[in-house]
Design a protein around this motif. Structure first.
Motif, PDB file in Angstrom:
ATOM      1  N   GLU A   1      53.413  51.973  38.600  1.00 21.94           N
ATOM      2  CA  GLU A   1      53.249  50.635  39.176  1.00 21.94           C
ATOM      3  C   GLU A   1      52.770  49.651  38.122  1.00 21.94           C
ATOM      4  O   GLU A   1      53.229  48.494  38.069  1.00 21.94           O
ATOM      5  N   ILE A   2      51.866  50.100  37.251  1.00 18.41           N
ATOM      6  CA  ILE A   2      51.361  49.223  36.189  1.00 18.41           C
ATOM      7  C   ILE A   2      52.488  48.825  35.252  1.00 18.41           C
ATOM      8  O   ILE A   2      52.643  47.644  34.893  1.00 18.41           O
ATOM      9  N   ARG A   3      53.304  49.777  34.837  1.00 16.53           N
ATOM     10  CA  ARG A   3      54.424  49.474  33.938  1.00 16.53           C
ATOM     11  C   ARG A   3      55.428  48.539  34.601  1.00 16.53           C
ATOM     12  O   ARG A   3      55.936  47.610  33.969  1.00 16.53           O
ATOM     13  N   ALA A   4      55.725  48.787  35.864  1.00 11.95           N
ATOM     14  CA  ALA A   4      56.693  47.944  36.567  1.00 11.95           C
ATOM     15  C   ALA A   4      56.192  46.513  36.714  1.00 11.95           C
ATOM     16  O   ALA A   4      56.982  45.565  36.708  1.00 11.95           O
ATOM     17  N   THR A   5      54.895  46.348  36.800  1.00 10.57           N
ATOM     18  CA  THR A   5      54.321  45.018  36.996  1.00 10.57           C
ATOM     19  C   THR A   5      54.125  44.282  35.678  1.00 10.57           C
ATOM     20  O   THR A   5      54.370  43.070  35.591  1.00 10.57           O
ATOM     21  N   CYS A   6      53.691  44.994  34.641  1.00 12.17           N
ATOM     22  CA  CYS A   6      53.286  44.341  33.391  1.00 12.17           C
ATOM     23  C   CYS A   6      54.260  44.537  32.241  1.00 12.17           C
ATOM     24  O   CYS A   6      54.194  43.802  31.250  1.00 12.17           O
ATOM     25  N   GLY A   7      55.130  45.542  32.335  1.00 10.41           N
ATOM     26  CA  GLY A   7      55.976  45.865  31.190  1.00 10.41           C
ATOM     27  C   GLY A   7      55.201  46.617  30.131  1.00 10.41           C
ATOM     28  O   GLY A   7      54.035  46.968  30.317  1.00 10.41           O
ATOM     29  N   ASP A   8      55.822  46.844  28.998  1.00 13.06           N
ATOM     30  CA  ASP A   8      55.198  47.633  27.933  1.00 13.06           C
ATOM     31  C   ASP A   8      54.619  46.785  26.804  1.00 13.06           C
ATOM     32  O   ASP A   8      53.920  47.300  25.938  1.00 13.06           O
ATOM     33  N   ASP A   9      54.916  45.494  26.799  1.00 15.15           N
ATOM     34  CA  ASP A   9      54.551  44.676  25.639  1.00 15.15           C
ATOM     35  C   ASP A   9      53.284  43.844  25.861  1.00 15.15           C
ATOM     36  O   ASP A   9      52.737  43.314  24.895  1.00 15.15           O
ATOM     37  N   ALA A  10      52.853  43.695  27.094  1.00 12.26           N
ATOM     38  CA  ALA A  10      51.671  42.870  27.356  1.00 12.26           C
ATOM     39  C   ALA A  10      50.440  43.482  26.700  1.00 12.26           C
ATOM     40  O   ALA A  10      50.297  44.708  26.624  1.00 12.26           O
ATOM     41  N   GLU A  11      49.535  42.627  26.228  1.00 13.92           N
ATOM     42  CA  GLU A  11      48.327  43.113  25.553  1.00 13.92           C
ATOM     43  C   GLU A  11      47.406  43.833  26.512  1.00 13.92           C
ATOM     44  O   GLU A  11      46.709  44.775  26.134  1.00 13.92           O
ATOM     45  N   GLU A  12      47.384  43.387  27.768  1.00 10.28           N
ATOM     46  CA  GLU A  12      46.497  43.973  28.760  1.00 10.28           C
ATOM     47  C   GLU A  12      47.128  43.879  30.138  1.00 10.28           C
ATOM     48  O   GLU A  12      48.128  43.192  30.334  1.00 10.28           O
ATOM     49  N   VAL A  13      46.524  44.590  31.085  1.00  9.27           N
ATOM     50  CA  VAL A  13      46.840  44.351  32.494  1.00  9.27           C
ATOM     51  C   VAL A  13      45.972  43.174  32.916  1.00  9.27           C
ATOM     52  O   VAL A  13      44.745  43.292  32.998  1.00  9.27           O
ATOM     53  N   SER A  14      46.581  42.032  33.147  1.00  8.89           N
ATOM     54  CA  SER A  14      45.818  40.820  33.412  1.00  8.89           C
ATOM     55  C   SER A  14      45.197  40.837  34.804  1.00  8.89           C
ATOM     56  O   SER A  14      45.604  41.601  35.686  1.00  8.89           O
ATOM     57  N   GLU A  15      44.229  39.959  34.990  1.00  9.41           N
ATOM     58  CA  GLU A  15      43.597  39.836  36.291  1.00  9.41           C
ATOM     59  C   GLU A  15      44.578  39.323  37.345  1.00  9.41           C
ATOM     60  O   GLU A  15      44.480  39.682  38.524  1.00  9.41           O
ATOM     61  N   GLU A  16      45.525  38.501  36.918  1.00  4.15           N
ATOM     62  CA  GLU A  16      46.540  38.025  37.858  1.00  4.15           C
ATOM     63  C   GLU A  16      47.456  39.170  38.273  1.00  4.15           C
ATOM     64  O   GLU A  16      47.859  39.275  39.434  1.00  4.15           O
ATOM     65  N   ALA A  17      47.755  40.064  37.329  1.00  5.01           N
ATOM     66  CA  ALA A  17      48.685  41.165  37.617  1.00  5.01           C
ATOM     67  C   ALA A  17      48.106  42.132  38.645  1.00  5.01           C
ATOM     68  O   ALA A  17      48.842  42.655  39.496  1.00  5.01           O
ATOM     69  N   VAL A  18      46.793  42.397  38.583  1.00  2.00           N
ATOM     70  CA  VAL A  18      46.229  43.405  39.492  1.00  2.00           C
ATOM     71  C   VAL A  18      46.335  42.986  40.950  1.00  2.00           C
ATOM     72  O   VAL A  18      46.319  43.829  41.852  1.00  2.00           O
ATOM     73  N   HIS A  19      46.469  41.684  41.192  1.00  2.00           N
ATOM     74  CA  HIS A  19      46.596  41.210  42.574  1.00  2.00           C
ATOM     75  C   HIS A  19      47.955  41.555  43.176  1.00  2.00           C
ATOM     76  O   HIS A  19      48.156  41.397  44.382  1.00  2.00           O
ATOM     77  N   HIS A  20      48.885  42.008  42.344  1.00  2.00           N
ATOM     78  CA  HIS A  20      50.239  42.332  42.805  1.00  2.00           C
ATOM     79  C   HIS A  20      50.507  43.835  42.750  1.00  2.00           C
ATOM     80  O   HIS A  20      51.652  44.253  42.631  1.00  2.00           O
ATOM     81  N   MET A  21      49.438  44.629  42.804  1.00  2.00           N
ATOM     82  CA  MET A  21      49.575  46.080  42.727  1.00  2.00           C
ATOM     83  C   MET A  21      48.955  46.734  43.952  1.00  2.00           C
ATOM     84  O   MET A  21      47.763  47.081  43.946  1.00  2.00           O
ATOM     85  N   PRO A  22      49.719  46.932  45.010  1.00  2.00           N
ATOM     86  CA  PRO A  22      49.143  47.519  46.232  1.00  2.00           C
ATOM     87  C   PRO A  22      48.666  48.951  46.050  1.00  2.00           C
ATOM     88  O   PRO A  22      47.664  49.344  46.661  1.00  2.00           O
ATOM     89  N   TYR A  23      49.351  49.723  45.202  1.00  2.00           N
ATOM     90  CA  TYR A  23      48.908  51.109  45.036  1.00  2.00           C
ATOM     91  C   TYR A  23      47.597  51.171  44.258  1.00  2.00           C
ATOM     92  O   TYR A  23      46.732  52.009  44.548  1.00  2.00           O
ATOM     93  N   LEU A  24      47.417  50.276  43.288  1.00  2.00           N
ATOM     94  CA  LEU A  24      46.145  50.187  42.570  1.00  2.00           C
ATOM     95  C   LEU A  24      45.010  49.913  43.543  1.00  2.00           C
ATOM     96  O   LEU A  24      43.966  50.579  43.505  1.00  2.00           O
ATOM     97  N   LYS A  25      45.203  48.949  44.449  1.00  2.00           N
ATOM     98  CA  LYS A  25      44.152  48.647  45.417  1.00  2.00           C
ATOM     99  C   LYS A  25      43.901  49.841  46.325  1.00  2.00           C
ATOM    100  O   LYS A  25      42.744  50.136  46.670  1.00  2.00           O
ATOM    101  N   ALA A  26      44.962  50.558  46.693  1.00  2.00           N
ATOM    102  CA  ALA A  26      44.803  51.744  47.538  1.00  2.00           C
ATOM    103  C   ALA A  26      43.976  52.812  46.831  1.00  2.00           C
ATOM    104  O   ALA A  26      43.140  53.488  47.451  1.00  2.00           O
ATOM    105  N   VAL A  27      44.190  52.988  45.520  1.00  2.00           N
ATOM    106  CA  VAL A  27      43.420  53.959  44.739  1.00  2.00           C
ATOM    107  C   VAL A  27      41.937  53.579  44.745  1.00  2.00           C
ATOM    108  O   VAL A  27      41.065  54.437  44.921  1.00  2.00           O
ATOM    109  N   ILE A  28      41.649  52.284  44.564  1.00  2.00           N
ATOM    110  CA  ILE A  28      40.258  51.830  44.536  1.00  2.00           C
ATOM    111  C   ILE A  28      39.607  52.049  45.905  1.00  2.00           C
ATOM    112  O   ILE A  28      38.477  52.560  46.003  1.00  2.00           O
ATOM    113  N   LEU A  29      40.309  51.674  46.963  1.00  2.00           N
ATOM    114  CA  LEU A  29      39.754  51.833  48.304  1.00  2.00           C
ATOM    115  C   LEU A  29      39.500  53.299  48.637  1.00  2.00           C
ATOM    116  O   LEU A  29      38.474  53.640  49.236  1.00  2.00           O
ATOM    117  N   GLU A  30      40.437  54.163  48.247  1.00  2.00           N
ATOM    118  CA  GLU A  30      40.262  55.585  48.525  1.00  2.00           C
ATOM    119  C   GLU A  30      39.073  56.149  47.752  1.00  2.00           C
ATOM    120  O   GLU A  30      38.325  56.993  48.258  1.00  2.00           O
TER     121      GLU A  30
END
Length: 509
Positions: free
Chosen positions: A337-366
Motif C-alpha cells: 500500500e505504501i509503494r502504491a501510494t508514494c512510489g519508489d522515488d519519494a524521499e519519505e512517506v509524507s503526512e499527506e500520503a498517510v491520510h490515503h492509506m486505509p490499511y495503514l490506519k487499520a494496522v494502527i487501530l489493531e
C-alpha cells in the motif's frame, strides 16, 4: 427518666445510621473481603502493579464492576464497555470528570493543577483549551511538519546504527526520537543529543520515582510522610534537577518572544516560530486576578506535555512493529500500500500520503486495540453519588476503566487475541469504530468522555507517519535469539517484557 429517653433516642439514631450504612454497602459493587484500616492491600502481595491480574480474577468471580478498598479509600473498576459509556459519556459524564489528587500534590506542591490531574472546572478548561487550540490544533500541528521530518531522519539513523552488530533495542530508539520531537514542540528549539538526553534522563527519573516510590503516601500521609522522609527528599532533588534544565529553556523562549515583538528575532534553523511554552507564557488565570502562570507551574505543565506524548507513542510503536515482525503477510500488504501510494522515488512517506492509506490506519487501530499503551485510563473521581450498572458509586470514590479488557473482549471482537487489521476495513467487525467513544465504546486507548486524551489526533498522526516510514525503509524480521514474545511488563505504560530487537533489512539502496 430524661436520661433513659436520651439513651433510647441515641440507640435509635445509631440503629438508623447502621441500617443506612448497610443499605449503602449492599448497593456498592462487590469485591473481596477487606481488612479494617488496610482494606484489600493484603491482596496486593508486592505492589500496586499486581492489581491487574487480581482484577481479572475478581471480574470472573463478581462480574464487570468490582470494588477494592485501598486503606480507607474506595476504588471501583469497570470492565464492561456499555457501563463505561454510560458513566463517561452518558448522564454521569460530569459527575465522574474529576481526578483524585496525587500524593505529590500536597507533599511536594506539584502536579495538582496540570491538565491531567486538575478537577473539572474553569482552571482545567483554560489549560486544556490552550493546549488543544494553540498547540494541538491541525493548523498548529502542520507548523511542526519540518520537525517530524527531522525526527524521522534521526529515528532511521538510530535504527540503522542498531543493526550494525547484534540487533538493537527498538524501544530505546523510539523513546529517544519521540522525546526529541516533544522537546522541540515544547520549547521551540532543536537541541543536540546531549541536551535531549539530559532532559530525558531527568524526566524519566522523576516519572519512575513518582510512580514507583511515592505510592506509599497514598495511605495515611500524615504518618507516612514521617516514616518515609528519605523518599520525599529524593523526590525534591529530582524536582530541582527538572527546574535546572527547564527554566533556562523557558527563559530563552521568553526572550525570543520579546525579540519577535520588537522585530529583532534572529533567524535559525534550530529555532521554531511556535512552541507550547509560548502559549503558557501568555496564559493568565481569571479566577486569580488574571495573574500569569508561575515558573514552577510552567515547568510542571512542560513535564506533563513531554510525558504524555513520549511514552504512550513509543510504546504504541513498539507493539505495532512487534506485530509486523510476527505477521510478515500483514507487513507486506502494508508495504504494498505504501509503494502504491508514494512510489519508489519519494524521499519519505509524507503526512499527506498517510491520510490515503486505509490499511495503514487499520494496522494502527489493531495495534491500539490489542496492545493499548495504558491498560487503565487515568483514574476518575466521583464528584457526587452516582449509579453504574445498578451499583452505588459513592462521592469521592476513585473509578477506573479496564481499557485492555474492553479491546480484547471476545463477546465484542472476533478472535480478539489475533492481530487482524482487516477487521477495521469495510465489512470487518471493527469497521467504523468510534475512537472518541461518543457513539459507543468498543475500544478506548485514549479514554472517553470529558477527560478523553487531548492528543488523540496528533498521536494517530505520529503513529501512522513513523510506522509507514519505518516499513518503507526496512523489512522487519525476527532475529535469531531475539524472537518476539508478547509478555507484558507494566512501567509507566504497558511495554514488552522482552524488548523488541528485530533484524532490519534495508528495502532501498
Amino acid at each position: 427518666m430524661e436520661t433513659s429517653w436520651l439513651l433510647l433516642a441515641g440507640a435509635l439514631l445509631l440503629s438508623l445510621l447502621v441500617l443506612r450504612r448497610h443499605a449503602r454497602n449492599r448497593r456498592l459493587p462487590p469485591g473481596p473481603p477487606a481488612v479494617p484500616l488496610f482494606g484489600n492491600l493484603l491482596w496486593l502481595h508486592h505492589s500496586a502493579a499486581d492489581v491487574e491480574p487480581l482484577l481479572l480474577r475478581l471480574f470472573e468471580r463478581y462480574g464487570p464492576v468490582v470494588t477494592l478498598r485501598m486503606g480507607s479509600r474506595l476504588a471501583v473498576f469497570v470492565a464492561d464497555r456499555r457501563l463505561a459509556h454510560a458513566a463517561l459519556v452518558g448522564a454521569g459524564a460530569v459527575t465522574i470528570a474529576n481526578r483524585p489528587k496525587p500524593a505529590t500534590s500536597a507533599l511536594l506542591g506539584v502536579g495538582g493543577n496540570i491538565i491531567t490531574n486538575a478537577d473539572y472546572g474553569p482552571h482545567w478548561r483554560l489549560l486544556r483549551r490552550n493546549l488543544v487550540a494553540e498547540t494541538l490544533h491541525p493548523s498548529r500541528v502542520r507548523l511542526f511538519a519540518p520537525a517530524r521530518a527531522w525526527v524521522r531522519g534521526v529515528l532511521l539513523d538510530k535504527l540503522r546504527a542498531g543493526g550494525g552488530g547484534a540487533p538493537g533495542d527498538a524501544m530505546e530508539a523510539f523513546r529517544y526520537t519521540m522525546f526529541c520531537l516533544l522537546v522541540l514542540m515544547c520549547f521551540g528549539k532543536r537541541l543536540g543529543e546531549p541536551a535531549v538526553r539530559a532532559i530525558e534522563d531527568a524526566e524519566r527519573a522523576w516519572l519512575l520515582y513518582i510512580s514507583q516510590q511515592m505510592s506509599v503516601f497514598f495511605f495515611f500521609p500524615s504518618i507516612t510522610k514521617h516514616i518515609f522522609r528519605g523518599r520525599l527528599q529524593a523526590a525534591r532533588a529530582l524536582r530541582r534537577r527538572q527546574m535546572e534544565l527547564f527554566v533556562p529553556l523557558i527563559n530563552a523562549r521568553r526572550e525570543y518572544k520579546r525579540q519577535v515583538k520588537e522585530g529583532q528575532a534572529p533567524t535559525s534553523e534550530t529555532t521554531f516560530q511556535h512552541s507550547y511554552v509560548d502559549t503558557l507564557l501568555d496564559i493568565t488565570l481569571p479566577e486569580e486576578g488574571h495573574r500569569p502562570l508561575t515558573g514552577d507551574e510552567i515547568v510542571t505543565l512542560c513535564s506533563e506535555f513531554l510525558t504524555a506524548g513520549t511514552d504512550t507513542t513509543s510504546t504504541g510503536l513498539q507493539w505495532i512493529m512487534a506485530e509486523l515482525v510476527k505477521n510478515p503477510a500483514v507487513q507486506e500488504r502494508l508495504h504494498a500500500e505504501i509503494r502504491a501510494t508514494c512510489g519508489d522515488d519519494a524521499e519519505e512517506v509524507s503526512e499527506e500520503a498517510v491520510h490515503h492509506m486505509p490499511y495503514l490506519k487499520a494496522v494502527i487501530l489493531e495495534g491500539l486495540r490489542k496492545h493499548p499503551p495504558g491498560h487503565f485510563v487515568l483514574p476518575h473521581k466521583a464528584a457526587d453519588d452516582m449509579d453504574v450498572g445498578g451499583y452505588l458509586i459513592p462521592k469521592g470514590a476513585t473509578v477506573n476503566f479496564m481499557v485492555a479488557e474492553m479491546g480484547r473482549d471476545g463477546r465484542e471482537w472476533e478472535r480478539p487475541m489475533e492481530f487482524a487489521p482487516e477487521r477495521f476495513l469495510e465489512g470487518g467487525d471493527g469497521a467504523g469504530v468510534d475512537m472518541t467513544g461518543t457513539k459507543g465504546i468498543r475500544m478506548m486507548p485514549f479514554g472517553a468522555g470529558r477527560r478523553i486524551c487531548a492528543g488523540l489526533s496528533i498521536a494517530m498522526l505520529h503513529l501512522e507517519y513513523f510506522v509507514a516510514n519505518m516499513v518503507r525503509e526496512f523489512e522487519w524480521r525476527e532475529a535469531p535469539g531475539h524472537e518476539v514474545e508478547f509478555e507484558e511488563k507494566r512501567e509507566f505504560t504497558t511495554v514488552m517484557k522482552k524488548p523488541l530487537r528485530p533484524r532490519l533489512v534495508p528495502r532501498r539502496s
